[in-house]
Design an enzyme around this catalytic site. Structure first.
Site, short mmCIF file in Angstrom:
data_model
loop_
_atom_site.label_atom_id
_atom_site.label_comp_id
_atom_site.label_asym_id
_atom_site.label_seq_id
_atom_site.Cartn_x
_atom_site.Cartn_y
_atom_site.Cartn_z
CB SER A 66 23.66 2.31 13.43
OG SER A 66 22.44 2.75 13.22
CG HIS A 84 20.15 10.45 11.72
ND1 HIS A 84 20.47 10.57 10.48
CD2 HIS A 84 19.90 8.97 11.89
CE1 HIS A 84 20.81 9.61 9.84
NE2 HIS A 84 20.56 8.42 10.71
CD GLU A 119 26.72 5.05 7.19
OE1 GLU A 119 26.81 3.91 7.48
OE2 GLU A 119 26.03 5.67 7.98
CG ASN A 126 19.21 7.52 5.56
OD1 ASN A 126 19.78 8.38 5.86
ND2 ASN A 126 19.55 6.16 6.12
CB SER A 174 18.52 0.36 14.01
OG SER A 174 17.43 0.45 13.12
CG ASP A 211 -1.90 0.98 1.37
OD1 ASP A 211 -1.57 2.17 0.65
OD2 ASP A 211 -2.74 1.14 2.18
CB CYS A 249 23.95 8.18 10.60
SG CYS A 249 23.47 7.11 9.47
N1 COA Z 1 -0.65 3.17 6.00
C1 COA Z 1 0.04 3.92 7.06
N2 COA Z 1 0.93 3.10 7.68
C2 COA Z 1 1.37 2.02 7.47
C3 COA Z 1 0.89 0.99 6.45
C4 COA Z 1 -0.45 1.98 5.63
N3 COA Z 1 -0.96 1.24 4.70
N4 COA Z 1 1.20 -0.05 6.48
C5 COA Z 1 2.19 0.03 7.35
N5 COA Z 1 2.27 1.13 7.92
C6 COA Z 1 3.15 1.46 9.01
C7 COA Z 1 3.33 0.39 10.12
O1 COA Z 1 2.40 0.53 11.03
C8 COA Z 1 4.74 0.96 10.52
O2 COA Z 1 4.55 2.18 11.46
P1 COA Z 1 5.37 2.22 12.83
O3 COA Z 1 6.99 2.28 12.53
O4 COA Z 1 4.66 3.61 13.46
O5 COA Z 1 4.86 0.96 13.55
C9 COA Z 1 5.55 1.50 9.40
O6 COA Z 1 4.24 1.62 8.46
C10 COA Z 1 6.48 0.62 8.74
O7 COA Z 1 5.96 -0.62 8.51
P2 COA Z 1 6.76 -1.79 9.03
O8 COA Z 1 5.85 -3.14 8.66
O9 COA Z 1 7.16 -1.97 10.41
O10 COA Z 1 7.88 -1.68 8.14
P3 COA Z 1 8.94 -2.85 7.57
O11 COA Z 1 9.11 -3.85 8.35
O12 COA Z 1 9.06 -3.20 6.02
O13 COA Z 1 10.34 -1.91 7.89
C11 COA Z 1 11.96 -0.40 8.97
C12 COA Z 1 10.64 -0.52 8.51
C13 COA Z 1 12.13 1.08 9.24
C14 COA Z 1 12.12 -1.25 10.07
C15 COA Z 1 12.75 -0.83 7.54
O14 COA Z 1 12.62 0.10 6.62
C16 COA Z 1 14.42 -0.72 7.91
O15 COA Z 1 14.98 -1.69 8.54
N6 COA Z 1 15.03 0.53 7.43
C17 COA Z 1 16.65 0.70 7.65
C18 COA Z 1 16.91 1.12 9.21
C19 COA Z 1 16.83 2.15 9.78
O16 COA Z 1 16.59 3.18 9.14
N7 COA Z 1 16.71 2.58 11.02
C20 COA Z 1 16.81 3.60 11.73
C21 COA Z 1 17.65 3.87 12.72
S1 COA Z 1 19.11 4.46 12.21
#
Ligand code: COA
Length: 386
Positions: free
Chosen positions: A307, A233, A79, A275, A201, A29, A111
């Site tokens: 990180s 960040h 990095e 990012n 993370s 979605d 970062c």
């Molecule tokens: N409408 C609105 N929101 C939606 C949705 C929809 N149809 N479907 C899912 N979402 C939301 C989820 O509820 C979730 O929100 P929340 O984080 O507030 O709970 C968000 O979208 C992400 O969904 P999720 O299923 O958790 O995503 P994912 O498992 O695919 O991974 C990350 C998300 C960020 C963990 C992933 O992109 C990642 O690993 N990124 C790199 C790591 C990173 O940047 N870390 C940050 C610290 S440096």
């Protein structure tokens, strides 16, 4: 004497993938990406760009004959380095035509690198107020096609000049930092894509933010009420919103509204670029400078996170009223003029990596001023087409 950020420029490659397109291709979605992750577009970095060319593109906007000879150091946070030994700062120095009488080094801690550079620059300029320091945060964020992290990729560079009597942000002396050995995100030397425990993370990021913000408040005797904006960040913009929400209950209702409004101003550009790793906090700061109506003297908080893990909360006061309309016009134009790639084109560009042998690259699709034209005798070949 005030020390801080005198000028802050940003650059990112002239092509992007739209995240609604990506969501359709990944059978998700679109609102998961647009709202759940908080990203609308993502910069795509062609093989003819690397951290040196992107940094040169950003830094060339803030270096000219009026300040070239004042620059005493280049502190290059990244990095996504291009050599295990030689720093990207040395290549950058040549491309910018900077004098030989300067220090040029690379700084690494995920970062966080550009923040280390900024704080070191502040200390140096405090002792040498007639000098300036060029601080860079440049990176290419890569997690891999069809990985959960794919939607949090991007790339680009910020360049900051740190000086006495700065025209943008005077940094306060109080700062709170913290580091701990944590495996939430890392990239072994043999990989171009990061390894990440995404949820972990996010949790560590919030824990670090709460810890350094509380320590900063204790040290400075300030509270959340002293801030007109909090910047973060932003590996993806929802991350900053989560951190802001973690401290929002400390503010009264009117200030909560104000902080949320300023947060929106601070994520306009990050939403469209993705990012930048080291540069993300400072792109967000640029976004605030260009899209907010804060006044000179208003205090801004900055949370930097790398990180692995290291976090720092520090602050500064604006030295001019916002918004910076000239910068906004320049950046909005550059972002609008980017080429929108199909998902198939993005995947093809993503798969292109430099070989471990000499090569001549096709630079005809790259409209940037600074480009990587190839590798000759194992040496990267850069050209300034300006
Ligand atoms: N409408 C609105 N929101 C939606 C949705 C929809 N149809 N479907 C899912 N979402 C939301 C989820 O509820 C979730 O929100 P929340 O984080 O507030 O709970 C968000 O979208 C992400 O969904 P999720 O299923 O958790 O995503 P994912 O498992 O695919 O991974 C990350 C998300 C960020 C963990 C992933 O992109 C990642 O690993 N990124 C790199 C790591 C990173 O940047 N870390 C940050 C610290 S440096």
């Amino acid at each position: 004497m005030k020390i801080g950020i005198d000028r802050l420029a940003f650059s990112s490659p002239a092509m992007y993938v739209d995240l609604t397109d990506l969501a359709h291709a990944r059978d998700e979605d679109p609102n998961k990406y647009l709202i759940g992750i908080g990203q609308s577009q993502q910069a795509v970095v062609p093989i003819t760009q690397d951290v040196v060319t992107m940094a040169a593109e950003a830094a060339s906007q803030i270096i000219d004959d009026s300040n070239r000879d004042q620059i005493a150091m280049i502190l290059f946070g990244t990095e996504s380095g291009i050599d295990h030994s030689k720093s990207a700062a040395i290549y950058l120095k040549r491309l910018l035509g900077l004098p030989d009488q300067l220090r040029a080094i690379e700084l690494k801690q995920a970062c966080y690198g550009a923040t280390a550079g900024l704080q070191m620059a502040k200390d140096y300029v405090t002792l040498h107020p007639e000098k300036q320091v060029l601080v860079i945060g440049a990176d290419i964020a890569r997690y891999g096609i069809k990985t959960p992290g794919e939607v949090t990729q991007g790339g680009g560079a910020v360049a900051m000049l740190v000086s006495a009597e700065p025209r943008l942000l005077a940094l306060d002396d109080v700062t709170s930092f913290r580091s701990e050995d944590i495996m939430d995100f890392w990239r072994p030397l043999y990989r171009t894509e990061a390894l990440v425990d995404g949820r972990y993370s996010e949790n560590i990021y919030i824990d670090f933010f709460k810890a350094v913000f509380a320590d900063y408040c204790q040290q400075s005797q300030r509270t959340i009420a002293d801030f007109k904006a909090l910047t973060f960040h932003l590996p993806f913009t929802k991350m900053g919103l989560k951190a802001l929400r973690a401290v929002l209950p400390q503010a009264d209702e009117a200030q909560q509204t104000e902080l949320l409004t300023q947060f929106e101003a601070s994520r306009v550009y990050n939403r469209k670029v993705g990012n930048l790793y080291t540069g993300s906090l400072y792109l967000s700061l640029r976004s605030l400078f260009d899209n907010s109506d804060l006044q000179a003297g208003d205090r801004i908080g900055l949370f930097s996170y790398g990180s692995g893990a290291e976090g720092e909360f520090f602050s500064g006061t604006l030295t001019q009223a916002l918004p910076d309309v000239a910068s906004k016009a320049r950046i909005e134009t550059a972002l609008t003029q980017r080429q929108r790639l199909s998902v198939a084109e993005y995947e093809q560009i993503f798969a292109e990596t430099l070989p471990a042998h000499d090569i001549l690259l096709d630079t005809s699709r790259d409209t940037s001023r600074f480009v990587l034209t190839g590798i000759k005798h194992d040496q990267r070949q850069y050209v300034d087409r300006g």
